[in-house]
Scaffold this motif. Structure first.
Motif, short mmCIF file in Angstrom:
data_model
loop_
_atom_site.label_atom_id
_atom_site.label_comp_id
_atom_site.label_asym_id
_atom_site.label_seq_id
_atom_site.Cartn_x
_atom_site.Cartn_y
_atom_site.Cartn_z
N PRO A 1 0.83 -1.20 0.00
CA PRO A 1 0.00 0.00 0.00
C PRO A 1 0.87 1.26 0.00
CG PRO A 1 0.04 -1.02 2.17
CD PRO A 1 0.69 -1.99 1.23
N GLY A 2 0.41 2.27 -0.72
CA GLY A 2 1.15 3.53 -0.79
C GLY A 2 2.17 3.58 -1.90
N ARG A 3 2.47 2.43 -2.51
CA ARG A 3 3.43 2.41 -3.61
C ARG A 3 2.73 2.83 -4.90
NH1 ARG A 3 6.68 -2.82 -6.26
NH2 ARG A 3 7.06 -1.82 -8.27
N VAL A 4 3.37 3.70 -5.66
CA VAL A 4 2.86 4.07 -6.97
C VAL A 4 3.36 3.05 -7.99
CG1 VAL A 4 2.80 5.81 -8.78
CG2 VAL A 4 2.74 6.51 -6.38
N TRP A 5 2.42 2.36 -8.64
CA TRP A 5 2.74 1.36 -9.65
C TRP A 5 2.55 1.96 -11.04
CZ3 TRP A 5 3.96 -3.90 -8.70
CH2 TRP A 5 3.85 -4.32 -7.37
N THR A 6 3.54 1.82 -11.89
CA THR A 6 3.35 2.19 -13.29
C THR A 6 2.61 1.06 -14.00
OG1 THR A 6 5.40 1.16 -14.07
CG2 THR A 6 5.54 3.43 -13.23
N ARG A 7 2.07 1.36 -15.18
CA ARG A 7 1.41 0.32 -15.95
C ARG A 7 2.37 -0.81 -16.30
NH1 ARG A 7 -1.46 4.85 -17.42
NH2 ARG A 7 -3.73 4.60 -17.59
N ASP A 8 3.60 -0.46 -16.67
CA ASP A 8 4.57 -1.50 -17.02
C ASP A 8 4.83 -2.43 -15.84
OD1 ASP A 8 4.85 -0.57 -19.59
OD2 ASP A 8 6.67 0.57 -19.20
N ILE B 1 -4.34 -3.30 -18.45
CA ILE B 1 -4.25 -2.94 -17.04
C ILE B 1 -5.41 -2.03 -16.66
CG2 ILE B 1 -2.92 -1.54 -15.39
CD1 ILE B 1 -1.96 -4.41 -15.67
N ASP B 2 -5.73 -1.06 -17.50
CA ASP B 2 -6.87 -0.19 -17.22
C ASP B 2 -8.15 -1.00 -17.10
OD1 ASP B 2 -5.23 2.08 -17.34
OD2 ASP B 2 -5.48 2.24 -19.51
N VAL B 3 -8.29 -2.00 -17.96
CA VAL B 3 -9.49 -2.85 -17.92
C VAL B 3 -9.54 -3.65 -16.63
CG1 VAL B 3 -10.60 -4.85 -18.98
CG2 VAL B 3 -9.76 -2.99 -20.41
N LEU B 4 -8.41 -4.25 -16.22
CA LEU B 4 -8.37 -5.02 -14.99
C LEU B 4 -8.68 -4.14 -13.78
CD1 LEU B 4 -5.28 -7.38 -15.41
CD2 LEU B 4 -7.66 -8.05 -15.16
N ILE B 5 -8.13 -2.95 -13.75
CA ILE B 5 -8.38 -2.04 -12.63
C ILE B 5 -9.86 -1.67 -12.58
CG2 ILE B 5 -7.97 0.33 -11.82
CD1 ILE B 5 -5.03 -0.11 -12.56
N LEU B 6 -10.46 -1.43 -13.74
CA LEU B 6 -11.89 -1.13 -13.78
C LEU B 6 -12.69 -2.29 -13.21
CD1 LEU B 6 -14.30 0.59 -14.69
CD2 LEU B 6 -14.10 -0.48 -16.95
N ARG B 7 -12.34 -3.52 -13.58
CA ARG B 7 -13.06 -4.69 -13.09
C ARG B 7 -12.94 -4.83 -11.57
NH1 ARG B 7 -10.92 -9.21 -17.28
NH2 ARG B 7 -11.01 -10.46 -15.38
N VAL B 8 -11.72 -4.64 -11.04
CA VAL B 8 -11.52 -4.77 -9.59
C VAL B 8 -12.22 -3.64 -8.85
CG1 VAL B 8 -9.79 -4.78 -7.75
CG2 VAL B 8 -9.37 -6.06 -9.86
N THR C 1 -5.85 6.76 -8.96
CA THR C 1 -4.99 7.12 -10.10
C THR C 1 -4.04 8.22 -9.70
OG1 THR C 1 -6.76 6.55 -11.64
CG2 THR C 1 -4.97 7.93 -12.49
N GLU C 2 -2.76 8.03 -9.98
CA GLU C 2 -1.75 9.08 -9.83
C GLU C 2 -1.48 9.62 -11.22
OE1 GLU C 2 0.02 10.36 -7.13
OE2 GLU C 2 -1.47 9.34 -5.87
N ARG C 3 -2.04 10.77 -11.53
CA ARG C 3 -2.00 11.30 -12.90
C ARG C 3 -0.56 11.40 -13.41
NH1 ARG C 3 -5.94 13.42 -15.71
NH2 ARG C 3 -7.23 13.61 -13.83
N GLY C 4 -0.35 10.81 -14.59
CA GLY C 4 0.96 10.85 -15.22
C GLY C 4 1.95 9.83 -14.68
N LEU C 5 1.56 9.10 -13.63
CA LEU C 5 2.48 8.14 -13.02
C LEU C 5 1.95 6.70 -13.07
CD1 LEU C 5 3.53 10.19 -9.84
CD2 LEU C 5 4.84 9.85 -11.96
N TYR D 1 -0.86 4.04 -10.70
CA TYR D 1 -1.91 3.78 -9.73
C TYR D 1 -1.29 3.52 -8.36
CZ TYR D 1 -4.90 3.07 -13.83
OH TYR D 1 -5.60 3.22 -15.01
N VAL D 2 -2.10 3.76 -7.32
CA VAL D 2 -1.63 3.54 -5.95
C VAL D 2 -2.77 3.00 -5.12
CG1 VAL D 2 -2.20 5.91 -5.24
CG2 VAL D 2 -0.47 4.61 -3.96
N PHE D 3 -2.45 2.09 -4.18
CA PHE D 3 -3.43 1.62 -3.21
C PHE D 3 -3.37 2.57 -2.03
CE2 PHE D 3 -5.47 -1.29 -0.20
CZ PHE D 3 -6.49 -1.77 -0.99
N ALA D 4 -4.45 3.34 -1.81
CA ALA D 4 -4.38 4.55 -1.00
C ALA D 4 -4.87 4.41 0.43
CB ALA D 4 -5.17 5.66 -1.70
#
Length: 251
Positions: free
Chosen positions: A183-190, A208-215, A231-235, A237-240
């Protein structure tokens, strides 16, 4: 005389296709690679085979003679939510791929494909169904808590308010495992692609966007305004929200 170690369980793949020549070709490739293989020519045979014996993965053609593979995949997902599904498609269109991933499939193969490509996809999906638990979670019995949710890494299940199970596909589980494990880590799509889909599988950022939408649809009170996966814009995703282990809970 020391007891003999039990023989390893061979993984079993169910091939669902109405083309007998393609079924035979897939059977040969998978059998030579050490898999047990089941065969089905339609939806009825598929569900009968799954009822008769456990399988580790279903390889399902999108276009069957009298049935649509996507409809069968949805039925599979409802009845066997943790069973991986690899779709075989004759289309290389990206939107078709996104639709398959969003609605049912864990992966897809585009015809024509080689036996080597087939095995790479099958093995990658099977690896993703057996992730290793993070050390902290393993020490706590493999349970991670956030809000009203519990992710059990040993049992590979998500439970919500009241302890009710929330079915996840293997790819959804791996995605949530990544987020909740750090948690708190910013994950890039890659980085998320590498964690959820393995490097020897053909992937693209949109999946990845599709999987995140599903979850999000499964765990967020309001998926349009997510509380957990942000979503961390330009970076990326993060579990907040905070995550606890063992019997501790957090609101």
């Amino acid at each position: 005389m020391p007891a003999l170690a039990p023989a390893p369980v061979r993984q079993r793949v169910l091939v669902v296709d109405d083309d007998p020549d393609l079924r035979a070709s897939l059977d040969d490739a998978l059998t030579q690679a050490g898999f047990d293989v089941g065969m089905a020519g339609d939806g009825a045979q598929m569900f009968a085979a799954l009822a008769a014996a456990p399988h580790h993965l279903v390889l399902l053609d999108l276009r069957l003679k009298d049935e649509h593979g996507l409809t069968l995949a949805r039925g599979l997902r409802e009845r066997f939510p943790a069973l991986p599904i690899v779709m075989i498609s004759g289309s290389s269109d990206e939107m078709d791929r996104v639709l398959l991933l969003e609605l049912a499939a864990d992966d897809f193969l585009v015809k024509p494909f080689s036996p080597r490509e087939l095995l790479a996809h099958v093995r990658a999906v099977l690896r993703r169904t057996q992730p290793a638990a993070p050390p902290a979670a393993a020490a706590a019995g493999g349970r991670l808590h956030f809000g009203d949710w519990t992710l059990d890494l040993h049992e590979r299940e998500l439970r919500g308010p009241g302890g009710l199970p929330c079915p996840l596909t293997p790819a959804e589980f791996r995605l949530l495992e990544a987020f909740v494990g750090q948690p708190g880590r910013v994950w890039t799509r890659d980085q998320l692609l590498e964690h959820t889909r393995s490097l020897d599988t053909e992937v693209f950022d949109r999946s990845i966007d599709v999987l995140i939408l599903r979850v999000r649809r499964k765990i967020e009170p309001n998926p349009k305004h997510p509380r957990y996966i942000c979503t961390e814009r330009g970076l990326g995703y993060v579990f907040a929200v905070p995550v606890t282990t063992g019997h501790e809970r957090t609101a």
